[in-house]
Design a protein around this motif. Structure first.
Motif, PDB file in Angstrom:
ATOM      1  N   CYS A   1      43.869  78.782 -13.192  1.00  0.00           N
ATOM      2  CA  CYS A   1      43.729  79.256 -14.577  1.00  0.00           C
ATOM      3  C   CYS A   1      43.900  80.773 -14.681  1.00  0.00           C
ATOM      4  CB  CYS A   1      42.365  78.860 -15.141  1.00  0.00           C
ATOM      5  SG  CYS A   1      40.971  79.647 -14.300  1.00  0.00           S
ATOM      6  N   GLY A   2      43.634  81.498 -13.601  1.00  0.00           N
ATOM      7  CA  GLY A   2      43.826  82.949 -13.600  1.00  0.00           C
ATOM      8  C   GLY A   2      42.637  83.752 -14.112  1.00  0.00           C
ATOM      9  N   ILE A   3      41.541  83.083 -14.440  1.00  0.00           N
ATOM     10  CA  ILE A   3      40.370  83.804 -14.974  1.00  0.00           C
ATOM     11  C   ILE A   3      39.835  84.794 -13.929  1.00  0.00           C
ATOM     12  CG2 ILE A   3      37.952  83.528 -15.700  1.00  0.00           C
ATOM     13  CD1 ILE A   3      38.815  80.920 -17.094  1.00  0.00           C
ATOM     14  N   CYS A   4      39.810  84.380 -12.670  1.00  0.00           N
ATOM     15  CA  CYS A   4      39.287  85.254 -11.606  1.00  0.00           C
ATOM     16  C   CYS A   4      40.094  86.557 -11.533  1.00  0.00           C
ATOM     17  CB  CYS A   4      39.304  84.536 -10.256  1.00  0.00           C
ATOM     18  SG  CYS A   4      40.911  83.849  -9.829  1.00  0.00           S
ATOM     19  N   ALA A   5      41.416  86.452 -11.628  1.00  0.00           N
ATOM     20  CA  ALA A   5      42.271  87.644 -11.550  1.00  0.00           C
ATOM     21  C   ALA A   5      42.052  88.529 -12.770  1.00  0.00           C
ATOM     22  CB  ALA A   5      43.733  87.227 -11.441  1.00  0.00           C
TER      23      ALA A   5
ATOM     24  N   ALA B   1      34.123  76.628  -9.829  1.00  0.00           N
ATOM     25  CA  ALA B   1      33.317  77.006  -8.660  1.00  0.00           C
ATOM     26  C   ALA B   1      34.182  77.013  -7.399  1.00  0.00           C
ATOM     27  CB  ALA B   1      32.117  76.070  -8.498  1.00  0.00           C
ATOM     28  N   ALA B   2      35.395  77.557  -7.530  1.00  0.00           N
ATOM     29  CA  ALA B   2      36.345  77.526  -6.418  1.00  0.00           C
ATOM     30  C   ALA B   2      36.346  78.808  -5.590  1.00  0.00           C
ATOM     31  CB  ALA B   2      37.759  77.259  -6.963  1.00  0.00           C
ATOM     32  N   ILE B   3      35.543  79.793  -5.998  1.00  0.00           N
ATOM     33  CA  ILE B   3      35.445  81.020  -5.198  1.00  0.00           C
ATOM     34  C   ILE B   3      34.406  80.754  -4.115  1.00  0.00           C
ATOM     35  CG2 ILE B   3      34.897  83.490  -5.203  1.00  0.00           C
ATOM     36  CD1 ILE B   3      37.373  82.883  -6.895  1.00  0.00           C
ATOM     37  N   ARG B   4      34.823  80.815  -2.856  1.00  0.00           N
ATOM     38  CA  ARG B   4      33.912  80.513  -1.743  1.00  0.00           C
ATOM     39  C   ARG B   4      33.231  81.795  -1.277  1.00  0.00           C
ATOM     40  NH1 ARG B   4      38.170  77.800   1.459  1.00  0.00           N
ATOM     41  NH2 ARG B   4      37.562  79.422   2.886  1.00  0.00           N
TER      42      ARG B   4
ATOM     43  N   GLY C   1      26.994  86.304   0.767  1.00  0.00           N
ATOM     44  CA  GLY C   1      27.095  87.126  -0.431  1.00  0.00           C
ATOM     45  C   GLY C   1      28.430  87.811  -0.624  1.00  0.00           C
ATOM     46  N   LYS C   2      29.434  87.442   0.174  1.00  0.00           N
ATOM     47  CA  LYS C   2      30.761  88.059   0.030  1.00  0.00           C
ATOM     48  C   LYS C   2      31.812  86.978  -0.193  1.00  0.00           C
ATOM     49  CE  LYS C   2      29.772  92.046   2.879  1.00  0.00           C
ATOM     50  NZ  LYS C   2      30.103  92.813   4.071  1.00  0.00           N
ATOM     51  N   VAL C   3      32.889  87.359  -0.889  1.00  0.00           N
ATOM     52  CA  VAL C   3      33.964  86.388  -1.129  1.00  0.00           C
ATOM     53  C   VAL C   3      34.670  86.103   0.190  1.00  0.00           C
ATOM     54  CG1 VAL C   3      36.133  85.935  -2.339  1.00  0.00           C
ATOM     55  CG2 VAL C   3      34.274  87.129  -3.521  1.00  0.00           C
TER      56      VAL C   3
ATOM     57  N   ILE D   1      35.669  94.404  -3.591  1.00  0.00           N
ATOM     58  CA  ILE D   1      34.416  95.168  -3.475  1.00  0.00           C
ATOM     59  C   ILE D   1      33.198  94.239  -3.601  1.00  0.00           C
ATOM     60  CG2 ILE D   1      35.403  97.358  -4.293  1.00  0.00           C
ATOM     61  CD1 ILE D   1      34.187  96.674  -7.086  1.00  0.00           C
ATOM     62  N   ASN D   2      33.456  92.909  -3.634  1.00  0.00           N
ATOM     63  CA  ASN D   2      32.406  91.882  -3.686  1.00  0.00           C
ATOM     64  C   ASN D   2      31.437  92.059  -4.855  1.00  0.00           C
ATOM     65  OD1 ASN D   2      32.980  90.145  -1.307  1.00  0.00           O
ATOM     66  ND2 ASN D   2      32.910  92.147  -0.297  1.00  0.00           N
ATOM     67  N   CYS D   3      32.007  92.355  -6.006  1.00  0.00           N
ATOM     68  CA  CYS D   3      31.186  92.433  -7.216  1.00  0.00           C
ATOM     69  C   CYS D   3      30.815  91.021  -7.701  1.00  0.00           C
ATOM     70  CB  CYS D   3      31.939  93.176  -8.320  1.00  0.00           C
ATOM     71  SG  CYS D   3      33.408  92.306  -8.912  1.00  0.00           S
ATOM     72  N   LEU D   4      31.552  90.019  -7.247  1.00  0.00           N
ATOM     73  CA  LEU D   4      31.335  88.589  -7.532  1.00  0.00           C
ATOM     74  C   LEU D   4      31.607  88.173  -8.984  1.00  0.00           C
ATOM     75  CD1 LEU D   4      28.254  87.713  -5.306  1.00  0.00           C
ATOM     76  CD2 LEU D   4      30.653  88.005  -4.685  1.00  0.00           C
ATOM     77  N   LEU D   5      32.303  89.021  -9.740  1.00  0.00           N
ATOM     78  CA  LEU D   5      32.658  88.618 -11.108  1.00  0.00           C
ATOM     79  C   LEU D   5      33.535  87.368 -11.088  1.00  0.00           C
ATOM     80  CD1 LEU D   5      33.372  92.042 -12.854  1.00  0.00           C
ATOM     81  CD2 LEU D   5      31.561  90.395 -13.421  1.00  0.00           C
ATOM     82  N   CYS D   6      34.441  87.284 -10.127  1.00  0.00           N
ATOM     83  CA  CYS D   6      35.323  86.102 -10.039  1.00  0.00           C
ATOM     84  C   CYS D   6      34.488  84.846  -9.806  1.00  0.00           C
ATOM     85  CB  CYS D   6      36.355  86.287  -8.929  1.00  0.00           C
ATOM     86  SG  CYS D   6      35.623  86.648  -7.325  1.00  0.00           S
ATOM     87  N   TRP D   7      33.488  84.951  -8.985  1.00  0.00           N
ATOM     88  CA  TRP D   7      32.613  83.811  -8.658  1.00  0.00           C
ATOM     89  C   TRP D   7      31.832  83.377  -9.898  1.00  0.00           C
ATOM     90  CZ3 TRP D   7      27.111  83.807  -8.302  1.00  0.00           C
ATOM     91  CH2 TRP D   7      26.574  82.637  -7.724  1.00  0.00           C
TER      92      TRP D   7
END
Ligand code: SF4
Ligand code: SF4
Length: 122
Positions: free
Chosen positions: A89-93, A69-72, A76-78, A57-63
């Protein structure tokens, strides 16, 4: 190696084949500002985040939370994940909203098996 090239690499803090272990920087020391992009931490990842554009839903929390800084992003969208720098590391998930669950952590071994079998990995 010319003196000029040698001088340049030493100035930039790069290691060359002629260097020995004593030339390596101490652990935890960043010898040059802005050098993190030169360290491809993705080669020691054991679990890979797989991103689903359909679920996202492109909330960008993972970013926001990715420490590498590996979320491209694009417009404004992943757009995807930079696997050269993602260290798994799994933090994004973990930060992706539970109801959305757009990032799944999958063992690298399983991905290799599925790629070999030419099957969908998700
Ligand atoms: S697994 Fe870690 S390093 Fe990789 S994209 Fe997610 S938060 Fe970033
Ligand atoms: S945290 Fe999940 S939903 Fe939000 S942008 Fe990242 S992948 Fe998409």
């Amino acid at each position: 190696m010319s003196d000029a090239t040698q001088g340049a690499s030493e100035k930039e803090g790069r290691l060359e084949p002629r260097h020995g272990w004593r030339d390596m920087p101490l652990g935890g020391v960043i010898p040059k500002a802005g050098s993190a992009t030169e360290y491809e931490t993705g080669d020691w990842r054991s679990i890979r985040p797989l991103h689903s554009k359909e679920r996202c839903i492109n909330c960008l929390l993972c970013w926001v939370y990715c420490p590498d800084a590996a979320i491209r992003l694009q417009d404004g969208k992943v757009e995807g994940i930079d696997y050269e720098h993602c260290k798994g590391c799994g933090i994004c998930a973990k930060e992706c909203p539970q109801k959305v669950h757009a990032i799944e952590m999958v063992p690298e071994g399983r991905i290799k098996e599925m790629e070999a079998g030419d099957r969908d990995v998700r």
